[in-house]
Design a protein around this motif. Structure first.
Motif, mmCIF file in Angstrom:
data_model
loop_
_atom_site.group_PDB
_atom_site.id
_atom_site.type_symbol
_atom_site.label_atom_id
_atom_site.label_comp_id
_atom_site.label_asym_id
_atom_site.label_seq_id
_atom_site.Cartn_x
_atom_site.Cartn_y
_atom_site.Cartn_z
ATOM 1 N N SER A 18 41.867 50.342 -74.374
ATOM 2 C CA SER A 18 40.937 50.768 -73.325
ATOM 3 C C SER A 18 41.245 50.156 -71.968
ATOM 4 C CB SER A 18 39.497 50.398 -73.719
ATOM 5 O OG SER A 18 39.098 51.044 -74.899
ATOM 6 N N ASN A 19 41.982 49.039 -71.961
ATOM 7 C CA ASN A 19 42.089 48.278 -70.705
ATOM 8 C C ASN A 19 43.477 48.215 -70.082
ATOM 9 O OD1 ASN A 19 39.362 46.877 -70.059
ATOM 10 N ND2 ASN A 19 39.582 46.648 -72.275
ATOM 11 N N THR A 20 44.533 48.490 -70.838
ATOM 12 C CA THR A 20 45.864 48.357 -70.246
ATOM 13 C C THR A 20 46.399 49.694 -69.741
ATOM 14 O OG1 THR A 20 48.125 47.566 -70.597
ATOM 15 C CG2 THR A 20 47.062 48.661 -72.451
ATOM 16 N N ASP A 21 47.148 49.641 -68.640
ATOM 17 C CA ASP A 21 47.873 50.812 -68.144
ATOM 18 C C ASP A 21 49.297 50.857 -68.672
ATOM 19 O OD1 ASP A 21 45.728 51.762 -66.614
ATOM 20 O OD2 ASP A 21 46.239 50.459 -64.935
ATOM 21 N N LEU A 22 49.682 49.844 -69.433
ATOM 22 C CA LEU A 22 51.027 49.805 -69.986
ATOM 23 C C LEU A 22 51.212 50.884 -71.046
ATOM 24 C CD1 LEU A 22 51.346 45.947 -70.546
ATOM 25 C CD2 LEU A 22 52.625 47.268 -68.856
ATOM 26 N N LEU A 23 52.445 51.370 -71.174
ATOM 27 C CA LEU A 23 52.795 52.194 -72.314
ATOM 28 C C LEU A 23 52.698 51.316 -73.558
ATOM 29 C CD1 LEU A 23 55.722 54.677 -72.666
ATOM 30 C CD2 LEU A 23 55.451 52.847 -74.336
ATOM 31 N N ILE A 24 51.950 51.752 -74.555
ATOM 32 C CA ILE A 24 51.774 50.998 -75.800
ATOM 33 C C ILE A 24 52.690 51.582 -76.864
ATOM 34 C CG2 ILE A 24 50.162 50.342 -77.624
ATOM 35 C CD1 ILE A 24 47.890 50.712 -75.560
ATOM 36 N N SER A 25 53.620 50.769 -77.353
ATOM 37 C CA SER A 25 54.468 51.178 -78.473
ATOM 38 C C SER A 25 53.972 50.481 -79.727
ATOM 39 C CB SER A 25 55.930 50.810 -78.209
ATOM 40 O OG SER A 25 56.451 51.574 -77.149
ATOM 41 N N ALA A 26 53.881 51.226 -80.826
ATOM 42 C CA ALA A 26 53.264 50.674 -82.022
ATOM 43 C C ALA A 26 54.135 50.847 -83.253
ATOM 44 C CB ALA A 26 51.910 51.342 -82.259
ATOM 45 N N HIS A 27 54.208 49.781 -84.032
ATOM 46 C CA HIS A 27 54.743 49.808 -85.396
ATOM 47 C C HIS A 27 53.544 50.069 -86.297
ATOM 48 C CE1 HIS A 27 57.212 47.717 -88.775
ATOM 49 N NE2 HIS A 27 56.126 48.249 -89.321
ATOM 50 N N CYS A 28 53.521 51.223 -86.964
ATOM 51 C CA CYS A 28 52.335 51.661 -87.708
ATOM 52 C C CYS A 28 52.557 51.650 -89.224
ATOM 53 C CB CYS A 28 51.931 53.064 -87.261
ATOM 54 S SG CYS A 28 51.327 53.154 -85.554
ATOM 55 N N GLU A 29 52.000 50.648 -89.872
ATOM 56 C CA GLU A 29 51.902 50.608 -91.330
ATOM 57 C C GLU A 29 50.615 49.864 -91.668
ATOM 58 O OE1 GLU A 29 55.901 50.267 -93.653
ATOM 59 O OE2 GLU A 29 56.006 48.851 -91.996
ATOM 60 N N ASP A 30 49.841 50.381 -92.610
ATOM 61 C CA ASP A 30 48.563 49.783 -92.966
ATOM 62 C C ASP A 30 48.767 48.584 -93.890
ATOM 63 O OD1 ASP A 30 45.551 49.923 -93.049
ATOM 64 O OD2 ASP A 30 46.023 50.069 -95.188
ATOM 65 N N GLU A 31 48.367 47.417 -93.398
ATOM 66 C CA GLU A 31 48.651 46.172 -94.102
ATOM 67 C C GLU A 31 47.893 46.066 -95.429
ATOM 68 O OE1 GLU A 31 51.070 42.771 -94.102
ATOM 69 O OE2 GLU A 31 51.010 44.523 -92.810
ATOM 70 N N THR A 32 46.680 46.529 -95.472
ATOM 71 C CA THR A 32 45.892 46.446 -96.709
ATOM 72 C C THR A 32 46.542 47.264 -97.830
ATOM 73 O OG1 THR A 32 43.846 46.132 -95.453
ATOM 74 C CG2 THR A 32 43.624 46.876 -97.734
ATOM 75 N N THR A 33 46.991 48.459 -97.487
ATOM 76 C CA THR A 33 47.660 49.306 -98.470
ATOM 77 C C THR A 33 48.945 48.655 -98.976
ATOM 78 O OG1 THR A 33 46.767 51.278 -97.393
ATOM 79 C CG2 THR A 33 48.667 51.589 -98.847
ATOM 80 N N ILE A 34 49.716 48.080 -98.060
ATOM 81 C CA ILE A 34 50.978 47.440 -98.443
ATOM 82 C C ILE A 34 50.725 46.246 -99.368
ATOM 83 C CG2 ILE A 34 52.949 46.126 -97.570
ATOM 84 C CD1 ILE A 34 52.749 47.920 -95.029
ATOM 85 N N LYS A 35 49.753 45.433 -99.035
ATOM 86 C CA LYS A 35 49.449 44.256 -99.856
ATOM 87 C C LYS A 35 49.014 44.665 -101.262
ATOM 88 C CE LYS A 35 48.257 40.968 -96.195
ATOM 89 N NZ LYS A 35 47.173 40.186 -95.546
ATOM 90 N N HIS A 36 48.197 45.686 -101.356
ATOM 91 C CA HIS A 36 47.757 46.181 -102.659
ATOM 92 C C HIS A 36 48.956 46.668 -103.486
ATOM 93 C CE1 HIS A 36 45.321 48.265 -105.676
ATOM 94 N NE2 HIS A 36 46.104 49.323 -105.493
ATOM 95 N N ASN A 37 49.829 47.449 -102.855
ATOM 96 C CA ASN A 37 51.014 47.960 -103.558
ATOM 97 C C ASN A 37 51.941 46.828 -103.986
ATOM 98 O OD1 ASN A 37 50.092 50.565 -103.135
ATOM 99 N ND2 ASN A 37 51.362 50.909 -101.321
#
Length: 443
Positions: free
Chosen positions: A167-186
């Protein structure tokens, strides 16, 4: 410096054409047939193709702090040998690039040692919003958020913090997207069955399609809610590609996506042969996922091709599953791998150039790069499309000394790379003179 490239077949802005190129100092001065010039170095490019230098928007060059794996000096040399003339490096070094002071220290290292043009991502954490707001978007590539854990433990997992950042930055946001809860469960499930020595073939089941889609869909929804400028790194599943649009021009997109070389090249059939050497986060997945990524790349739901170049030592990669780090070196062979795909009819040369050169420049709003245009910086690459080469440990340039492409024969070779008009790489030899620049952004 004054250089005249004669008889090249240029690939630029969706067309191929025979041309000469006159470079004066750092700039492309003239593009035309039959250019005549005096007092200049002449390179006869007859039979070769000329591309704008590739811009790699995601690399990990490991400096500072992890220099036993790689340095900006070693990996940028490998990059220009592979036709990459500009790179954007990630913040999960040691120390992490999460303060303005540490960011400027990395710019200083690159200014002194890099062979390619450079910029860096600033790292977001659960508690550095104040520093994020101090970053100048005109002089920094953008903000990197790890929404799934990776090398460096920079996971941002507080939902309120994420929304505050978006909501607050004007920077381009690049994201590494993987759900940590799902990974830990697996992971717990497979550790219960195998202990720490989990067969590598289960890596895409642990870092699963569900983990990727949950995280990327949340990031896209948050960007739509807040109006943030979001760029999702290294898509690895066909399902995720449905989150992105191709019905508007790239310049008007607020949400964009990247695919990496390894997700286009490998699939889970290769784990038996390559083992942990193709262990990446996100994981290389099924042939159907690879096919879906190719389709999305060609129909413009995916905007750029990058490497996520992330070297580790041979010793590190040869550990058992839970101890072998994810990532591998790719910058030296990214363009020739894509040229191989062109040769096989998977993608056109024009589309390759769009995704590796034009679109990164547009997406990040990089000044005067990514195109063969008069008045632009002369970041140029000559390639011989009929010069077979086999990758071996004897000819890799990475400090880590290995490549996931070992044993692969590519039909093309990069012969010349110009960086800001300087012939930085010439048929296996590097210039002693460096003329590189910090990337600037039209923002």
């Amino acid at each position: 410096m004054k250089t005249l490239i004669k008889n090249a077949v240029a690939v630029n802005e969706f067309r191929k054409f025979e041309t000469d190129i006159l470079i004066e100092n750092e700039i492309i001065a003239k593009i035309d047939k039959n250019i005549s010039a005096t007092d200049c170095t002449v390179i006869d490019a007859g039979g070769k193709y000329l591309f704008p230098g590739a811009i790699d928007d995601q690399v990990h060059f490991r400096e500072p702090g992890l220099t036993h794996k790689a340095t900006i000096e070693t990996e940028s040399r490998a990059a220009i040998a592979g036709g990459i003339t500009s790179f954007i490096e990630m913040p999960n070094t040691s120390p992490q690039t999460t303060t303005i002071e540490k960011l400027e220290e990395k710019f200083g290292i690159a200014a002194n040692t890099s062979s390619a043009n450079y910029s860096f991502m600033f790292g977001g954490t659960n508690d550095n919003l104040e520093e994020i707001l101090r970053v100048d978007p005109k002089s920094c590539a953008g903000l990197k958020l790890f929404l799934g854990s990776s090398t460096g433990n920079m996971l941002v997992d507080d939902e309120k913090v994420l929304e505050n950042i978006f909501s607050n930055t004007d920077l381009l946001i690049s994201a590494h997207c993987e759900d940590e809860t799902t990974i830990k469960h697996n992971l717990e499930k497979y550790k219960a069955a195998y202990g720490d020595d989990i067969p590598i073939k289960y890596h895409p089941a642990i870092r699963s399609e569900e983990a990727c889609y949950l995280s990327s869909s949340r990031a896209v929804a948050l960007a739509e809610k807040t109006g943030a400028r979001l760029h999702v790194f290294h898509l690895s599943t066909a399902k995720e590609t449905g989150l992105f649009r191709n019905d508007i021009p790239l310049r008007k997109k607020k949400i964009t996506a990247e695919v990496c070389i390894h997700h286009l090249w490998f699939c889970d059939d290769d784990y038996d042969r390559k083992g942990t050497f193709i262990k990446w986060n996100p994981a290389v997945k099924t042939p159907a996922d690879r096919k879906g990524l190719w389709q999305a790349l060609l129909d413009d739901r995916i905007d750029v091709i990058a490497t996520d170049h992330a070297p580790h030592t041979l010793k590190e990669k040869q550990n058992i599953y839970t101890q072998a780090p994810s990532g591998g070196p790719l910058v030296q062979h990214a363009m020739v791998a894509m040229l191989e795909a062109c040769n096989k009819g998977k993608i056109s040369l024009e589309k390759m150039v769009e995704k590796m050169s034009h679109n990164p420049a547009i997406l990040f709003r990089i000044k005067q790069r990514g195109f063969i245009r008069e008045g632009y910086f002369a970041d140029l690459v000559l390639a011989d499309l009929n010069s077979p080469q086999t990758v071996s440990r004897d000819n890799v340039l990475y400090k880590c000394g290995w490549s996931p492409f070992e044993g692969t024969t590519f039909q093309s070779a990069i012969t010349h790379t110009f960086v800001n008009g300087n012939l930085a790489y010439n048929n296996g030899k590097f210039s002693a003179y460096r003329n590189v620049k910090r990337l600037e952004f039209n923002r």
